[in-house]
Design an enzyme around this catalytic site. Sequence first.
Site, PDB file in Angstrom:
ATOM      1  N   LYS A  24     -11.579   1.959  -2.022  1.00 50.08           N
ATOM      2  CA  LYS A  24     -10.647   2.447  -3.045  1.00 50.08           C
ATOM      3  C   LYS A  24     -11.353   2.407  -4.418  1.00 50.08           C
ATOM      4  CE  LYS A  24      -7.378   0.803   0.283  1.00 50.08           C
ATOM      5  NZ  LYS A  24      -7.436   1.961   1.151  1.00 50.08           N
ATOM      6  N   HIS A  76      -5.490  -2.856  -2.965  1.00 45.76           N
ATOM      7  CA  HIS A  76      -4.969  -1.984  -4.028  1.00 45.76           C
ATOM      8  C   HIS A  76      -4.785  -2.748  -5.341  1.00 45.76           C
ATOM      9  CE1 HIS A  76      -4.164   1.146  -1.016  1.00 45.76           C
ATOM     10  NE2 HIS A  76      -3.832   0.126  -0.234  1.00 45.76           N
ATOM     11  N   SER A 118       0.792  -1.232   0.000  1.00 46.40           N
ATOM     12  CA  SER A 118       0.000   0.000   0.000  1.00 46.40           C
ATOM     13  C   SER A 118       0.823   1.280   0.000  1.00 46.40           C
ATOM     14  CB  SER A 118      -0.961   0.005   1.185  1.00 46.40           C
ATOM     15  OG  SER A 118      -0.261  -0.174   2.395  1.00 46.40           O
TER      16      SER A 118
END
Length: 399
Positions: free
Chosen positions: A242, A211, A183
């Site tokens: 995200k 991610h 990350s």
Amino acid sequence: MNLLEQKLSSYTEPQKAQAAGIYPYFRKIESEQDTEVIIDGKKVLMFGSNSYLGLTNHPEVKAAAREAVEKYGTGCAGSRFLNGTLDSHIALEKRLAEFAGKEDAIIFSTGFQVNLGVISCLLGREDYIIWDSLNHASIIEGIRLSPAKSLRYKHNDMAALERRLQQCDPERIKLIVVDGVFSMEGDLCNLPEICRLAEQYKASVMVDEAHGFGVMGDHGRGVCNHFGLTDKVDLIMGTFSKSFAAIGGFIAGSKTTINYIRHHARSYIFSASCTPAATAAVGKSLEIMLREPERVEALQEKTRYCLEKFRKRGFEIGHTSTPIIPLFVRDNEKTFRVTAELFHEGVFVNPVVAPAVAPEDTLIRFSLMATHTYEQLDTAIEKITAVFRRLDIPLHPQA
Ligand code: PMP
């Protein structure tokens, strides 16, 4: 003053940073999360967001959230286990399982809670969790709560991972837990080698795709998909905060594993369920991600563009190949200064400083969205280069 107050009053680092004008946290955004945001009434280019596909303000995503509020209200007023399960949760779980390439999935209220609840509930005290030293904090908290033995290995060092596996009792359960995309540094885990070792030593594998989803793989199906190893990974974790443009998270795996987690993960059972609006926003984001693969492609193209520019200009960017681009500064104080000066010049980036990383590993985390324009990228890169030069942070331009 009581003892607690006395102890806490000696913590004055934030006040000192504020007085020096370099405090970088809790900046108040007064607009939607776009490639440009308004802070203190001023337009700022946003290079600190995890909204990789730029969907948080997509009209269809917003409409889906509004419709869900109209239909179900604003909250679920209970845990999934009891009164907090909606038909929309079940429908989304089915789609997420399919998206991740697994038999089943369940939704938690945050990604942090997924890692906390899943990792802490699976193993007993004679078992082992083996984990990369740069894994996300939520994984580390899950490990701390688990009774299993914790074995850490040096970041992406596969010989160190193998030594850890050799250390384990072969008769006991071994779970390797790893970030798919790290990350802060943006590099990928060495999944092919992890899966090979897992097979050799009969270990299970869990990958955090926080991610990875929306960023890597076919239609943004993540790092496991990117390596063609979905079937070799036992548990795949994702977050909604995200690419999925909301808040919440999920875990996908076999029916047997998910059934166990559904009845044992305490952060799932003892916490209220994902809001109707967030559930609907994720469903719509997933639909758009699959319908418009050009978003993932644009993100990857812009990533390549920036990586090349930063490399040419001599920035130290580690081993990233993703929209998370670390710009190493290797000095705590200067990392704060870069962040403050860039902010002053209208560019929002995040500082990563000690104790999150060693003082000699501090960096600026520059992250991309599919919706950034090339003009925005060029402006930011120019300004970052100027600030690095002004603060004498070494650059080693390529000829
Ligand atoms: N895993 C990783 C790798 C993350 O970066 C994050 C969030 N920063 C989480 C888990 C936690 O996700 P959430 O924001 O949904 O709590």
